[in-house]
Motif scaffolding. Structure first.
Motif, PDB file in Angstrom:
ATOM      1  N   ARG A 114      -0.778   0.630  -7.691  1.00  0.00           N
ATOM      2  CA  ARG A 114      -0.652  -0.291  -6.563  1.00  0.00           C
ATOM      3  C   ARG A 114      -1.593  -1.463  -6.796  1.00  0.00           C
TER       4      ARG A 114
ATOM      5  N   PHE B 274      -1.665  -4.160  -4.725  1.00  0.00           N
ATOM      6  CA  PHE B 274      -1.697  -4.980  -3.522  1.00  0.00           C
ATOM      7  C   PHE B 274      -3.059  -5.551  -3.183  1.00  0.00           C
TER       8      PHE B 274
ATOM      9  N   THR C  77       6.981  -0.127   6.226  1.00  0.00           N
ATOM     10  CA  THR C  77       6.909   0.189   4.813  1.00  0.00           C
ATOM     11  C   THR C  77       5.518   0.629   4.435  1.00  0.00           C
ATOM     12  N   ALA C  78       5.452   1.400   3.373  1.00  0.00           N
ATOM     13  CA  ALA C  78       4.178   1.868   2.858  1.00  0.00           C
ATOM     14  C   ALA C  78       4.118   1.507   1.383  1.00  0.00           C
ATOM     15  N   PRO C  79       2.897   1.368   0.845  1.00  0.00           N
ATOM     16  CA  PRO C  79       2.794   0.997  -0.558  1.00  0.00           C
ATOM     17  C   PRO C  79       3.467   2.051  -1.441  1.00  0.00           C
TER      18      PRO C  79
ATOM     19  N   TRP D 245       6.451  -2.113  -2.476  1.00  0.00           N
ATOM     20  CA  TRP D 245       6.431  -1.418  -1.190  1.00  0.00           C
ATOM     21  C   TRP D 245       7.775  -0.766  -0.941  1.00  0.00           C
TER      22      TRP D 245
ATOM     23  N   ARG E  83      10.377   1.169   1.755  1.00  0.00           N
ATOM     24  CA  ARG E  83      10.654   1.269   3.187  1.00  0.00           C
ATOM     25  C   ARG E  83      10.533   2.715   3.642  1.00  0.00           C
TER      26      ARG E  83
ATOM     27  N   GLN F  35      -2.993   0.725   4.746  1.00  0.00           N
ATOM     28  CA  GLN F  35      -2.218  -0.460   4.351  1.00  0.00           C
ATOM     29  C   GLN F  35      -0.791  -0.247   4.810  1.00  0.00           C
ATOM     30  N   LYS F  36      -0.285  -1.148   5.616  1.00  0.00           N
ATOM     31  CA  LYS F  36       1.101  -0.977   6.037  1.00  0.00           C
ATOM     32  C   LYS F  36       1.699  -2.305   6.459  1.00  0.00           C
TER      33      LYS F  36
ATOM     34  N   THR G 287      13.071  -2.141  -0.364  1.00  0.00           N
ATOM     35  CA  THR G 287      11.806  -2.425  -1.047  1.00  0.00           C
ATOM     36  C   THR G 287      11.327  -3.829  -0.710  1.00  0.00           C
TER      37      THR G 287
ATOM     38  N   GLU H 192       5.357  -6.879  -4.042  1.00  0.00           N
ATOM     39  CA  GLU H 192       3.942  -7.106  -3.797  1.00  0.00           C
ATOM     40  C   GLU H 192       3.646  -8.592  -3.575  1.00  0.00           C
TER      41      GLU H 192
ATOM     42  N   VAL I 140       4.446  -9.617   0.016  1.00  0.00           N
ATOM     43  CA  VAL I 140       3.492  -9.106   1.009  1.00  0.00           C
ATOM     44  C   VAL I 140       2.146  -9.818   0.882  1.00  0.00           C
TER      45      VAL I 140
END
Ligand SMILES: *[C@@H]1O[C@H](CO)[C@@H](O)[C@H](O)[C@H]1NC(C)=O
Length: 341
Positions: A2, A4, A95-97, A103, A105, A203-204, A320, A323, A326
């Motif tokens: 990740r 992000f 969504t989550a990483p 990311w 969904r 993180q969301k 999806t 990155e 976001v």
């Protein structure tokens, strides 16, 4: 991996006086609330990335008393999405990483198509009219969570999909995941209540499409739509009880108002963070009284930043999110409100 967040927060010169946060000549007070300028992006800097609150450990239905322990969190306390509103044609997604750096969904609702994946609609009608839930503990605890009826106006015996219609004035619908707390992973929850996990993680991202037409009502909570996030532990214990020690709200576990109309007829939506510290920007978003708007909310607890962005049309709600997209929302220039304290 990740990747992000390469967060860059513009340097800030802010005073704690509301008027001083406004651009010159823009300050106005309406029904006791301050407003500055219309914006399409607000960034909360110094978003509390660690702290503590009283986590509820027991609720005594005979006395209406509750017990708690001091709980330290790091990253983020956020674990729930609560939506209430005069809203129509809403879509929302959480969504989550994902492990590959983008990311994925986690949940999706499309009112028009009746699609609901990964989420559960709840409200506060536990044990009323014989539906599942509880009112044990009386006013001290308030009624428990229940499944929401499709119009949100009452409870239901089982999970329903919210209908594609305006949620009426003074009606609240809570969106949780579809994961039951029966796995024990929610901590203490109200015995007898309907209990589902919130959207956990430091993180969301929440993507929302909604409208907030004027209803012209001036009754209690009339014409005052709002969308907000609440720590899941609040509705899972006592959201509307009279004993404040039966919820972690007072001790700062978290409420984040995203788009909130504070008085009937107002076309401005404010945002406010209620935790420790508490505060809110006086810049405001235009209330979508005609067509719908699309908005992104990024909580980057590990980086102590949260961003609310009204997006241009055309944002997809696909499975999806990249990155780049976001982090672009987080880094985009906008009004910056710095939490103090
Ligand atoms: C509210 O009032 C406006 C302006 O008078 C009007 O155009 C609109 O139709 C009204 N909405 C409702 C739901 O009554």
């Amino acid at each position: 991996m990740r990747t992000f967040l390469a967060v860059v927060i513009p340097s800030l010169v802010l005073s704690d006086r509301v008027a001083a946060q406004c651009a010159a000549g823009t300050t106005q007070e309406i029904s006791g609330n301050w407003y500055c300028s219309e914006v399409t992006a607000i960034t909360y800097a110094n978003f509390p990335g660690f702290g503590s609150y009283e986590k509820i450990t027991d609720m005594d239905v005979n006395t209406g008393d509750c017990s708690s322990v001091r709980y330290n969190y790091k990253g983020s306390t956020w674990s729930s999405s609560t939506t209430t509103s005069t809203s129509s044609s809403s879509s929302s997604t959480s969504t989550a990483p994902a492990s590959n750096g983008g990311w994925a969904r986690q949940a999706y609702f499309n009112a028009a198509s009746g699609t609901a994946e990964g989420l559960t609609f709840l409200n506060h009608f536990g044990a009323m009219d014989g539906i599942p839930g509880t009112s044990a503990g009386g006013p001290a605890f308030g009624t428990s969570l229940s499944y929401a009826s499709s119009d949100g106006q009452s409870g239901a015996a089982s999970a329903q999909v919210l209908s594609n219609a305006m949620i009426e004035d003074d009606t609240e619908v809570i969106i949780m995941t579809d994961q039951s707390c029966s796995d024990g992973g929610c901590g203490f929850t109200r015995p007898g209540g309907v209990a589902y996990h919130g959207f956990s993680g430091a993180q969301k991202v929440f993507l929302l499409e909604f409208s907030m037409p004027f209803t012209n009502s001036t009754t209690f909570n009339g014409d005052m739509p709002a969308i907000w996030l609440l720590n899941a532990q609040i509705p899972l214990t006592s959201q509307y009880g009279t004993n404040a020690e039966c919820s972690c709200w007072t001790s700062g576990c978290g409420e984040f108002d995203l788009f909130e109309v504070l008085d009937s007829g107002n076309f401005r939506c404010k945002s406010t963070l209620h935790m420790a510290p508490a505060g809110g920007s006086s810049d405001w978003f235009q209330r979508p009284t005609g067509g719908s708007i699309t908005a992104a909310v990024v909580i980057a607890g590990e980086h102590e930043v949260a961003a609310i962005r009204v997006l241009d049309g055309g944002q997809s709600f696909d499975a999806t999110l990249s990155e780049d997209v976001v982090s672009g929302w987080v880094n985009e220039a906008g009004s910056v409100f710095k939490m103090e304290g």
